[in-house]
Design a protein around this motif. Structure first.
Motif, PDB file in Angstrom:
ATOM      1  N   PHE A   1     -55.356   8.705  74.685  1.00  0.00           N
ATOM      2  CA  PHE A   1     -54.606   8.899  75.468  1.00  0.00           C
ATOM      3  C   PHE A   1     -55.702  10.269  76.786  1.00  0.00           C
ATOM      4  CE2 PHE A   1     -52.156  11.981  78.335  1.00  0.00           C
ATOM      5  CZ  PHE A   1     -51.887  11.337  78.855  1.00  0.00           C
ATOM      6  N   ALA A   2     -55.450   9.868  77.766  1.00  0.00           N
ATOM      7  CA  ALA A   2     -56.483  11.127  78.680  1.00  0.00           C
ATOM      8  C   ALA A   2     -55.277  11.419  79.834  1.00  0.00           C
ATOM      9  CB  ALA A   2     -57.488  10.363  79.489  1.00  0.00           C
ATOM     10  N   ALA A   3     -55.086  12.465  80.301  1.00  0.00           N
ATOM     11  CA  ALA A   3     -54.490  12.539  81.575  1.00  0.00           C
ATOM     12  C   ALA A   3     -55.174  12.457  82.615  1.00  0.00           C
ATOM     13  CB  ALA A   3     -53.708  14.173  81.585  1.00  0.00           C
ATOM     14  N   LEU A   4     -53.850  11.704  82.969  1.00  0.00           N
ATOM     15  CA  LEU A   4     -54.812  11.027  84.874  1.00  0.00           C
ATOM     16  C   LEU A   4     -53.362  10.912  86.260  1.00  0.00           C
ATOM     17  CD1 LEU A   4     -56.808  10.030  86.747  1.00  0.00           C
ATOM     18  CD2 LEU A   4     -56.168   7.266  86.019  1.00  0.00           C
ATOM     19  N   ASP A   5     -53.919  11.804  86.647  1.00  0.00           N
ATOM     20  CA  ASP A   5     -53.225  12.172  88.227  1.00  0.00           C
ATOM     21  C   ASP A   5     -53.991  11.695  89.158  1.00  0.00           C
ATOM     22  OD1 ASP A   5     -51.785  13.514  90.506  1.00  0.00           O
ATOM     23  OD2 ASP A   5     -51.789  15.098  89.689  1.00  0.00           O
ATOM     24  N   TRP A   6     -52.542  10.265  90.199  1.00  0.00           N
ATOM     25  CA  TRP A   6     -53.892   9.151  91.230  1.00  0.00           C
ATOM     26  C   TRP A   6     -53.815  10.174  91.773  1.00  0.00           C
ATOM     27  CZ3 TRP A   6     -49.036   5.939  90.534  1.00  0.00           C
ATOM     28  CH2 TRP A   6     -48.696   5.252  88.819  1.00  0.00           C
ATOM     29  N   GLU A   7     -53.737  11.248  92.360  1.00  0.00           N
ATOM     30  CA  GLU A   7     -53.907  12.458  93.715  1.00  0.00           C
ATOM     31  C   GLU A   7     -55.377  12.917  92.997  1.00  0.00           C
ATOM     32  OE1 GLU A   7     -50.732  14.519  95.357  1.00  0.00           O
ATOM     33  OE2 GLU A   7     -49.599  12.229  95.310  1.00  0.00           O
ATOM     34  N   ALA A   8     -55.311  12.920  92.213  1.00  0.00           N
ATOM     35  CA  ALA A   8     -56.632  14.042  91.667  1.00  0.00           C
ATOM     36  C   ALA A   8     -58.607  13.189  90.996  1.00  0.00           C
ATOM     37  CB  ALA A   8     -56.932  14.732  90.957  1.00  0.00           C
TER      38      ALA A   8
ATOM     39  N   CYS B   1     -60.392  -3.900  70.406  1.00  0.00           N
ATOM     40  CA  CYS B   1     -60.018  -3.372  72.191  1.00  0.00           C
ATOM     41  C   CYS B   1     -60.102  -2.260  72.658  1.00  0.00           C
ATOM     42  CB  CYS B   1     -57.801  -4.202  72.140  1.00  0.00           C
ATOM     43  SG  CYS B   1     -57.462  -3.975  73.053  1.00  0.00           S
ATOM     44  N   ASP B   2     -60.292  -1.662  72.825  1.00  0.00           N
ATOM     45  CA  ASP B   2     -60.692  -0.411  72.843  1.00  0.00           C
ATOM     46  C   ASP B   2     -59.462   0.611  73.903  1.00  0.00           C
ATOM     47  OD1 ASP B   2     -61.292   2.486  72.957  1.00  0.00           O
ATOM     48  OD2 ASP B   2     -63.295   2.533  73.017  1.00  0.00           O
ATOM     49  N   VAL B   3     -58.826   0.816  73.679  1.00  0.00           N
ATOM     50  CA  VAL B   3     -57.259   1.550  74.576  1.00  0.00           C
ATOM     51  C   VAL B   3     -56.959   2.316  75.388  1.00  0.00           C
ATOM     52  CG1 VAL B   3     -55.172   0.926  75.757  1.00  0.00           C
ATOM     53  CG2 VAL B   3     -56.138  -1.003  74.290  1.00  0.00           C
ATOM     54  N   LEU B   4     -57.502   2.522  77.073  1.00  0.00           N
ATOM     55  CA  LEU B   4     -56.603   4.067  77.218  1.00  0.00           C
ATOM     56  C   LEU B   4     -56.109   4.338  77.574  1.00  0.00           C
ATOM     57  CD1 LEU B   4     -58.289   6.880  77.325  1.00  0.00           C
ATOM     58  CD2 LEU B   4     -59.717   6.325  79.842  1.00  0.00           C
TER      59      LEU B   4
END
Length: 209
Positions: free
Chosen positions: A84-91, A53-56
């Motif tokens: 982990f990856a930084a993710l801004d829903w507005e970007a 299982c590959d989880v991001l």
């Protein structure tokens, strides 16, 4: 806990589509994305249970240090991996997200803030365009009426509900995690059905006799 129940085949009748996706990891790698992961407990817990299982995990950059610490001490299942990856829903979607196809998208406790609901729905729409067969698991407990905006927007995009179940919240309502809610609602969705074009039947030219 609910994912564990499904994996143990104790809740298949509630979420057959989810069980099918999780069991697919027995013959191919399961790619999972978690939105708004917080400390990462849901995605990490899944990777500790499901082999291959590959989880991001994704959330705002400020949780990076906490999530990375939790990843370091995780006891992952065989051939499973968590990042982990930084993710801004507005970007725009970061390359680590946009370059992958996901089979499962986790959205746990993400709709309580009405200000973030429109960008969350927009992010889910962008993700499902890249992973049209993905199963979306949404879990939430109702806190206030403004959360209805999420479902209105979500359904307006054509997302299809496949199943729904309620899990009792441990503890006494009004205290701790229970707040005023007595249950956590778990929903299984898939993206909009593909549009099928109906071409008119072709007419064949008839030669004059």
């Amino acid at each position: 806990a609910y994912l564990d129940r499904v994996i143990a085949l104790r809740s298949v009748h509630e979420a057959p589509l989810l069980e099918s996706v999780l069991s697919s990891a027995t013959y191919k790698k399961l790619n999972v994305l978690e939105l708004g992961c917080g400390c990462g407990v849901v995605g990490i817990g899944l990777a500790q249970t499901v082999p291959d299982c590959d989880v991001l995990l994704t959330d705002l950059p400020e949780v990076d240090e906490l999530v990375e610490r939790n990843i370091e001490v995780a006891n992952l299942a065989m051939s499973s991996n968590v990042e982990f990856a930084a993710l801004d829903w507005e970007a725009p979607l970061p390359a680590k997200v946009a370059s992958r196809t996901f089979g499962l998208i986790l959205v746990a406790e993400c709709i309580y803030n009405s200000d973030s609901i429109p960008p969350l729905v927009d992010t889910l729409e962008r993700l499902i365009q890249r992973s049209p067969k993905a199963v979306i698991l949404i879990s939430t407990k109702v806190r206030h009426e403004s959360e209805d905006m999420f479902w209105d927007l979500f359904h307006s995009k054509g997302f299809q509900k496949k199943s729904q179940t309620s899990l009792p919240v441990p503890g006494e309502p009004g205290y701790g995690y229970g707040d005023s809610a007595t249950a956590v609602d778990v929903y299984i969705y898939q993206g909009p059905r593909p549009q099928t074009s109906h071409s008119p039947p072709s007419s064949k030219a008839v030669s004059p006799a």
